[in-house]
Scaffold this motif. Structure first.
Motif, PDB file in Angstrom:
ATOM      1  N   PRO A   1       3.707   1.565   1.603  1.00 37.56           N
ATOM      2  CA  PRO A   1       2.863   0.768   0.712  1.00 37.56           C
ATOM      3  C   PRO A   1       3.413   0.666  -0.704  1.00 37.56           C
ATOM      4  N   ARG A   2       3.981   1.762  -1.226  1.00 29.37           N
ATOM      5  CA  ARG A   2       4.494   1.739  -2.595  1.00 29.37           C
ATOM      6  C   ARG A   2       5.619   0.735  -2.757  1.00 29.37           C
ATOM      7  N   ASN A   3       6.411   0.504  -1.674  1.00 29.79           N
ATOM      8  CA  ASN A   3       7.475  -0.484  -1.757  1.00 29.79           C
ATOM      9  C   ASN A   3       6.899  -1.878  -1.956  1.00 29.79           C
ATOM     10  N   LEU A   4       5.843  -2.185  -1.187  1.00 32.46           N
ATOM     11  CA  LEU A   4       5.213  -3.496  -1.299  1.00 32.46           C
ATOM     12  C   LEU A   4       4.504  -3.651  -2.642  1.00 32.46           C
ATOM     13  N   VAL A   5       3.802  -2.607  -3.055  1.00 27.54           N
ATOM     14  CA  VAL A   5       3.098  -2.658  -4.340  1.00 27.54           C
ATOM     15  C   VAL A   5       4.080  -2.856  -5.487  1.00 27.54           C
ATOM     16  N   GLY A   6       5.158  -2.074  -5.481  1.00 23.32           N
ATOM     17  CA  GLY A   6       6.140  -2.179  -6.558  1.00 23.32           C
ATOM     18  C   GLY A   6       6.750  -3.556  -6.639  1.00 23.32           C
ATOM     19  N   ALA A   7       7.135  -4.118  -5.476  1.00 20.11           N
ATOM     20  CA  ALA A   7       7.774  -5.433  -5.465  1.00 20.11           C
ATOM     21  C   ALA A   7       6.817  -6.518  -5.937  1.00 20.11           C
ATOM     22  N   ILE A   8       5.608  -6.528  -5.410  1.00 20.84           N
ATOM     23  CA  ILE A   8       4.658  -7.599  -5.740  1.00 20.84           C
ATOM     24  C   ILE A   8       4.157  -7.470  -7.176  1.00 20.84           C
ATOM     25  N   ALA A   9       3.882  -6.241  -7.618  1.00 21.43           N
ATOM     26  CA  ALA A   9       3.397  -6.056  -8.988  1.00 21.43           C
ATOM     27  C   ALA A   9       4.426  -6.516 -10.008  1.00 21.43           C
ATOM     28  N   ASN A  10       5.687  -6.207  -9.758  1.00 23.30           N
ATOM     29  CA  ASN A  10       6.731  -6.579 -10.708  1.00 23.30           C
ATOM     30  C   ASN A  10       7.104  -8.043 -10.614  1.00 23.30           C
ATOM     31  N   GLU A  11       7.106  -8.585  -9.409  1.00 17.09           N
ATOM     32  CA  GLU A  11       7.584  -9.961  -9.239  1.00 17.09           C
ATOM     33  C   GLU A  11       6.491 -11.002  -9.480  1.00 17.09           C
ATOM     34  N   ALA A  12       5.242 -10.666  -9.190  1.00 10.75           N
ATOM     35  CA  ALA A  12       4.162 -11.650  -9.335  1.00 10.75           C
ATOM     36  C   ALA A  12       3.267 -11.377 -10.534  1.00 10.75           C
ATOM     37  N   GLY A  13       3.436 -10.214 -11.173  1.00  6.23           N
ATOM     38  CA  GLY A  13       2.624  -9.909 -12.343  1.00  6.23           C
ATOM     39  C   GLY A  13       1.182  -9.588 -12.013  1.00  6.23           C
ATOM     40  N   ILE A  14       0.948  -8.996 -10.846  1.00  7.80           N
ATOM     41  CA  ILE A  14      -0.423  -8.687 -10.428  1.00  7.80           C
ATOM     42  C   ILE A  14      -0.759  -7.256 -10.836  1.00  7.80           C
ATOM     43  N   GLU A  15      -1.894  -7.082 -11.497  1.00  9.17           N
ATOM     44  CA  GLU A  15      -2.344  -5.749 -11.857  1.00  9.17           C
ATOM     45  C   GLU A  15      -2.583  -4.950 -10.579  1.00  9.17           C
ATOM     46  N   SER A  16      -2.058  -3.743 -10.540  1.00  7.41           N
ATOM     47  CA  SER A  16      -1.973  -3.013  -9.278  1.00  7.41           C
ATOM     48  C   SER A  16      -3.321  -2.772  -8.602  1.00  7.41           C
ATOM     49  N   GLN A  17      -4.405  -2.561  -9.419  1.00  4.34           N
ATOM     50  CA  GLN A  17      -5.683  -2.293  -8.762  1.00  4.34           C
ATOM     51  C   GLN A  17      -6.277  -3.508  -8.077  1.00  4.34           C
ATOM     52  N   PHE A  18      -5.661  -4.690  -8.282  1.00  7.46           N
ATOM     53  CA  PHE A  18      -6.146  -5.885  -7.624  1.00  7.46           C
ATOM     54  C   PHE A  18      -5.266  -6.277  -6.445  1.00  7.46           C
TER      55      PHE A  18
END
Length: 593
Positions: free
Chosen positions: A498-515
């Motif tokens: 999960p952390r791999n997906l969270v890290g990639a999407i949060a950094n690339e799409a600018g999504i706040e992690s709790q969302f």
């Protein structure tokens, strides 16, 4: 690996920096390098690889920026220096700092690259051939694969906060980038800790590096009460004025970063009725001593100073220190607040922190091993109460200490001639006295709550680092309100977490992690819930983002994908932690562009 020791701390002018870089350093007010700077700059100037272990806030950015900028060939229009940072926030901060250090370098160009920013903007900027690129691993790797970032002429590579990149699941991307760089490049790796994978990277990619280890020690005095205010909707000057209204201070020193700011802030405070004076390095010794002497004798109550000008300052009546501008490193913070709380006396330290400076706040707390308490600005009602109390005290003092016979006669005569109520006369006089500083001030526009205090419906996408995902018991993957479920073509077979997906999407799409919603890891694919309303350009970009050495190939999950998952409970499913809130809280529907 070798370790080099430095017995004496040299000045910046003795380190061999390029004249243009040294000029910028001196203009910034730096005189003596911090330990990490003193030990890192000489070997980096020599072209040596370096392995640095130091906490955030010790001056690491200048430690690698100053020597590596000094080695640039400005006539060459190629990327010569690449800096990798774990988050877009840090990438921007490093880029801004390096731009400031290089302000006297002719034809210098630096480019920050990170997820969430328009790819078109980055492609156009890369065509200008920046000498320095600072970015997050995912986006840097994306440009390398596109062929839009060419590293054939790269001279040096910096890995900043390597352990944080490991925590966010980017270490594989970092190694891939390292393999794309020339064998002859210089490498500087900085990390607060040295876990096994980071040590392995150092062994594999650094050549006989110089090792620098900086141990931070707590130096703050327990008699100093430390608080911080997070800069939000209210202007800093207005916030400072509110604090001055209600704080019981004898003498105060306010720290700013530049010499010009000392003069500007002193003039603004004087215009608001405070006895303030500037103290900076441009003042001659005689004027400096005169200003300090006035402070000691009570001729002025507030000094606005730079770090250099305030060194060694010891004034007994200094009860408060305000960090109007946050310091560049933790040692400066310790030296600043040391101007109060001396010789066992109690002192107060207040720090202004913008949202982008929260990392430095954490570094200061970690370095000092003390918690800095969050403070609330006084309300308009509290300011009014304080002014009324002070007015009453002034009335009492005036009645007790002044000869009022002439004024009593005058008021008595006015009362008889106009048949006026004595209370009305006193009220009219009080009104005249307080016109310039109303006892009942106009209510300020309410502040916007800092980001972490806002309701979920107010939050949007941010640049902060995502926390690690946590496993929960197996359950179905029902669609959440205001969320869309997406399918990505990486799964358990690819060793994705999960952390791999969270890290990639949060950094690339600018999504706040709790969302980032539920994450379900399956054998050959994964499902992830994201807020509705994803812009087309971000969706197309995420399709091409690589995770676990594979492109995600993101697509909107079909009903069959979701229902098949819901009927297969044994598969692992994960959910990101979210702040507690009321049921029915709406999630943000817009992506940060």
């Amino acid at each position: 690996m070798s370790t080099e020791q430095f017995d004496a701390t040299p000045s910046f002018s003795e380190l061999g920096l390029a004249p243009a870089i040294l000029q910028a350093v001196q203009q910034a007010g730096y005189e003596t390098p911090s330990p990490i700077q003193a030990q890192s700059i000489p070997p980096l100037l020599e072209g040596r690889d370096l392995l640095g272990q130091a906490q955030t806030g010790t001056g690491k950015t200048a430690a690698f920026s100053l020597p590596l900028l000094s080695r640039l060939d400005l006539k060459s229009k190629t990327t010569q220096l690449l800096v990798l940072a774990p988050t877009r926030e840090l990438a921007i901060q490093v880029s801004e700092a390096m731009q400031a250090y290089a302000k006297h370098l002719k034809d210098f160009h630096i480019l920050p690259i990170y997820g969430g920013q328009s790819m078109g903007i980055q492609l156009r900027s890369l065509q200008r051939n920046p000498q320095v690129v600072v970015g997050t691993p995912g986006r840097i790797l994306d440009h390398i694969r596109r062929g839009t970032l060419k590293l054939a002429k790269l001279q040096a590579l910096v890995l900043d906060e390597a352990d944080e990149m490991l925590r966010m699941g980017f270490i594989d991307d970092v190694e891939t980038i390292l393999k794309e760089t020339p064998e002859s490049r210089q490498v500087a790796l900085f990390s607060a800790t040295m876990p096994g994978p980071i040590h392995r990277v150092a062994q594999n990619y650094l050549k006989d590096p110089v090792e620098v280890r900086i141990k931070t020690k707590t130096s703050t005095v327990t008699t100093i009460t430390q608080r911080y205010w997070q800069v939000s909707g209210l202007h800093k000057l207005d916030a400072l004025t509110r604090i001055l209204e209600v704080e019981d201070f004898d003498g105060m020193i306010i720290f700013v970063r530049t010499k010009n700011a000392t003069v500007e802030l002193a003039e603004k405070l004087e215009a608001r009725g405070y006895s303030a004076a500037a103290l900076n390095g441009d003042m001659n010794q005689a004027l400096r001593e005169k200003t300090i002497e006035r402070m000691k004798k009570g001729g002025i109550d507030i000094l606005i100073a730079t770090d250099v000008a305030a060194r060694g300052l010891d004034i007994e009546r200094m009860s408060h220190v305000v960090n109007y501008d946050i310091p560049y490193d933790t040692e400066s913070y310790v030296h600043r607040i040391g101007r109060t709380g001396r010789a066992g006396r109690k002192g107060e330290a207040i720090l202004f922190v913008s949202p982008r400076e929260k990392r430095m706040l954490g570094a200061i707390e970690k370095a000092t091993r003390q918690t800095i308490t969050r403070m609330q600005l006084p309300s308009t009602e509290e300011i009014a109460d304080r002014r009324v109390m002070q007015f009453m005290e002034t009335l009492t003092e005036t009645i007790e200490s002044q000869d009022l016979a002439f004024f009593e006669t005058m008021i008595s005569q006015y009362q008889q001639e106009h048949n006026a109520d004595p209370t009305e006369i006193a009220a009219a006089l009080a009104f005249l006295v307080q016109k310039d500083r109303p006892l009942n001030p106009v209510k300020h526009v309410s502040e916007r709550a800092p980001r972490e205090e806002r309701a979920p419906s107010e939050k949007r996408f941010r640049e902060d680092r995502p926390p690690r995902g946590e496993a929960r018991p197996p359950r179905a993957h029902p669609k959440e309100a205001d969320m869309d479920t997406y399918r990505v073509e990486v799964g358990r077979a690819d060793n994705v977490e999960p952390r791999n997906l969270v890290g990639a999407i949060a950094n690339e799409a600018g999504i706040e992690s709790q969302f980032i919603g539920r994450i379900t890891i399956n054998e050959d694919h994964s499902l992830i819930d994201l807020p509705q309303g994803m812009p087309k350009d971000i969706f197309q970009h995420l399709r091409k983002v690589w995770v676990a050495n594979k492109p995600m190939n993101m697509s909107l999950a079909t009903d069959e994908d979701i229902s098949a998952n819901n009927n297969n409970n044994p598969r692992k499913r994960f959910k990101k932690d979210r702040p507690a809130g009321k049921s029915g809280d709406k999630r943000p529907k817009k992506f940060k562009k």
